[in-house]
Motif scaffolding. Sequence first.
Motif, PDB file in Angstrom:
ATOM      1  N   UNK A   1       0.865  -1.286  -0.111  1.00 48.57           N
ATOM      2  CA  UNK A   1       0.223  -0.030   0.041  1.00 48.57           C
ATOM      3  C   UNK A   1       0.980   1.134   0.015  1.00 48.57           C
ATOM      4  N   UNK A   2       1.686   1.283   0.773  1.00 43.41           N
ATOM      5  CA  UNK A   2       2.781   2.286   0.714  1.00 43.41           C
ATOM      6  C   UNK A   2       3.674   2.764  -0.406  1.00 43.41           C
ATOM      7  N   UNK A   3       4.019   1.312  -0.929  1.00 41.21           N
ATOM      8  CA  UNK A   3       4.915   1.480  -2.248  1.00 41.21           C
ATOM      9  C   UNK A   3       3.987   1.884  -3.322  1.00 41.21           C
ATOM     10  N   UNK A   4       2.719   1.738  -3.423  1.00 46.38           N
ATOM     11  CA  UNK A   4       1.663   2.328  -4.467  1.00 46.38           C
ATOM     12  C   UNK A   4       1.568   3.649  -4.389  1.00 46.38           C
ATOM     13  N   UNK A   5       1.437   3.940  -2.894  1.00 48.62           N
ATOM     14  CA  UNK A   5       0.988   5.459  -2.515  1.00 48.62           C
ATOM     15  C   UNK A   5       2.313   6.428  -2.936  1.00 48.62           C
ATOM     16  N   UNK A   6       3.477   5.999  -2.781  1.00 50.66           N
ATOM     17  CA  UNK A   6       4.645   6.608  -3.119  1.00 50.66           C
ATOM     18  C   UNK A   6       5.221   6.641  -4.453  1.00 50.66           C
ATOM     19  N   UNK A   7       4.474   5.687  -5.316  1.00 50.06           N
ATOM     20  CA  UNK A   7       4.770   5.663  -6.658  1.00 50.06           C
ATOM     21  C   UNK A   7       5.801   4.785  -7.191  1.00 50.06           C
ATOM     22  N   UNK A   8       6.155   3.776  -6.099  1.00 50.12           N
ATOM     23  CA  UNK A   8       7.117   2.803  -6.324  1.00 50.12           C
ATOM     24  C   UNK A   8       6.697   1.670  -7.270  1.00 50.12           C
ATOM     25  N   UNK A   9       5.362   1.415  -7.207  1.00 45.89           N
ATOM     26  CA  UNK A   9       4.828   0.349  -8.034  1.00 45.89           C
ATOM     27  C   UNK A   9       3.533   1.016  -8.623  1.00 45.89           C
ATOM     28  N   UNK A  10       2.960   0.247  -9.771  1.00 40.45           N
ATOM     29  CA  UNK A  10       1.898   0.808 -10.306  1.00 40.45           C
ATOM     30  C   UNK A  10       0.577   0.335  -9.604  1.00 40.45           C
ATOM     31  N   UNK A  11       0.507  -0.911  -9.504  1.00 46.91           N
ATOM     32  CA  UNK A  11      -0.542  -1.546  -8.768  1.00 46.91           C
ATOM     33  C   UNK A  11      -0.353  -2.831  -8.106  1.00 46.91           C
ATOM     34  N   UNK A  12      -1.166  -3.552  -7.415  1.00 49.76           N
ATOM     35  CA  UNK A  12      -1.064  -4.960  -7.087  1.00 49.76           C
ATOM     36  C   UNK A  12      -2.514  -5.624  -6.932  1.00 49.76           C
ATOM     37  N   UNK A  13      -2.588  -6.889  -6.839  1.00 54.27           N
ATOM     38  CA  UNK A  13      -3.757  -7.650  -6.841  1.00 54.27           C
ATOM     39  C   UNK A  13      -3.201  -8.682  -5.506  1.00 54.27           C
ATOM     40  N   UNK A  14      -4.554  -8.843  -4.746  1.00 49.98           N
ATOM     41  CA  UNK A  14      -4.144  -9.506  -3.663  1.00 49.98           C
ATOM     42  C   UNK A  14      -5.028 -10.923  -4.034  1.00 49.98           C
ATOM     43  N   UNK A  15      -4.386 -12.215  -3.803  1.00 52.40           N
ATOM     44  CA  UNK A  15      -4.742 -13.640  -3.863  1.00 52.40           C
ATOM     45  C   UNK A  15      -5.059 -13.936  -5.291  1.00 52.40           C
ATOM     46  N   UNK A  16      -4.291 -13.697  -6.353  1.00 52.45           N
ATOM     47  CA  UNK A  16      -4.406 -13.899  -7.654  1.00 52.45           C
ATOM     48  C   UNK A  16      -4.376 -15.548  -7.580  1.00 52.45           C
ATOM     49  N   UNK A  17      -5.348 -16.101  -8.701  1.00 57.50           N
ATOM     50  CA  UNK A  17      -5.456 -17.491  -8.890  1.00 57.50           C
ATOM     51  C   UNK A  17      -4.940 -18.067 -10.178  1.00 57.50           C
ATOM     52  N   UNK A  18      -4.159 -19.017 -10.187  1.00 54.61           N
ATOM     53  CA  UNK A  18      -3.534 -19.553 -11.289  1.00 54.61           C
ATOM     54  C   UNK A  18      -3.798 -20.819 -11.571  1.00 54.61           C
ATOM     55  N   UNK A  19      -4.580 -21.341 -12.598  1.00 49.34           N
ATOM     56  CA  UNK A  19      -4.661 -22.689 -12.942  1.00 49.34           C
ATOM     57  C   UNK A  19      -3.226 -23.270 -13.639  1.00 49.34           C
ATOM     58  N   UNK A  20      -2.992 -24.316 -12.804  1.00 46.40           N
ATOM     59  CA  UNK A  20      -1.511 -24.912 -13.076  1.00 46.40           C
ATOM     60  C   UNK A  20      -1.923 -26.207 -13.967  1.00 46.40           C
ATOM     61  N   UNK A  21      -2.985 -26.806 -13.955  1.00 43.07           N
ATOM     62  CA  UNK A  21      -3.399 -28.100 -14.646  1.00 43.07           C
ATOM     63  C   UNK A  21      -4.666 -28.268 -14.588  1.00 43.07           C
ATOM     64  N   UNK A  22      -5.359 -28.689 -15.805  1.00 46.27           N
ATOM     65  CA  UNK A  22      -6.765 -28.828 -16.130  1.00 46.27           C
ATOM     66  C   UNK A  22      -7.291 -30.026 -15.629  1.00 46.27           C
ATOM     67  N   UNK A  23      -6.566 -31.217 -15.772  1.00 47.50           N
ATOM     68  CA  UNK A  23      -7.138 -32.501 -15.333  1.00 47.50           C
ATOM     69  C   UNK A  23      -6.272 -33.315 -14.745  1.00 47.50           C
TER      70      UNK A  23
ATOM     71  N   UNK B   1      -3.051 -20.471  -5.535  1.00 42.60           N
ATOM     72  CA  UNK B   1      -3.303 -19.083  -5.107  1.00 42.60           C
ATOM     73  C   UNK B   1      -2.082 -18.370  -4.410  1.00 42.60           C
ATOM     74  N   UNK B   2      -1.408 -17.458  -5.306  1.00 45.23           N
ATOM     75  CA  UNK B   2      -0.413 -16.607  -4.807  1.00 45.23           C
ATOM     76  C   UNK B   2      -0.960 -15.692  -3.753  1.00 45.23           C
ATOM     77  N   UNK B   3      -0.172 -14.964  -3.112  1.00 45.23           N
ATOM     78  CA  UNK B   3      -0.438 -13.849  -2.075  1.00 45.23           C
ATOM     79  C   UNK B   3      -0.521 -12.446  -2.837  1.00 45.23           C
ATOM     80  N   UNK B   4       0.266 -12.254  -3.787  1.00 49.05           N
ATOM     81  CA  UNK B   4       0.121 -11.023  -4.455  1.00 49.05           C
ATOM     82  C   UNK B   4       0.645 -10.962  -5.857  1.00 49.05           C
TER      83      UNK B   4
END
Length: 172
Positions: free
Chosen positions: A48-70, A76-79
């Motif tokens: 939150x601080x890094x975004x506020x100070x312009x060090x990063x553009x944005x971030x997402x919490x708990x993004x989900x990635x499909x690693x295998x279909x069947x 689920x990563x943290x960020x």
Amino acid sequence: MTKYNAKKVIVTADGTLFDEWIIKRYKLDVTGIRFDSKMEGEYYQELLLQRQYGEIKDFTCHPKFVLQEQPKVTYIADFLVTELDGSQRVVDIKGVETSTFRVKLKLFQAKYPTLPIEILAKKRGEFVPIQQIKREKAARKRAINQLIKRSEGENKHARTDRNAGEIHRNQK
């Protein structure tokens, strides 16, 4: 608490961190994002601080990635952090690296080879790569083993010197 003694926390939009058990105990009305550990909540505050100070553009919490279909395997990563240049990186906060995580990490790296992943842990109030902590721990262990080996060698020589002296006295 989870099986690794991590306390679940809730972090509000303004960055205030609350232990989940306090909210439940006192029946507080707190809205925010729930994290599985205090370390994750603290890293969220840092983002939150890094975004506020312009060090990063944005971030997402708990993004989900499909690693295998069947059979379906998800991670689920943290960020998911978006840098100022538009590049992205996945950040996972770990206190303990489990065998399940190691398997999912290998699957993730095989499926998303261009998306870098950082595994961080907190050490002395700072978030550092878990590999650095592992290297430092291994170096400490090697140093201790060398000291033990050296002291055992010195004790062995002392015993053999004492035994040689006894043998010499007995021969007289």
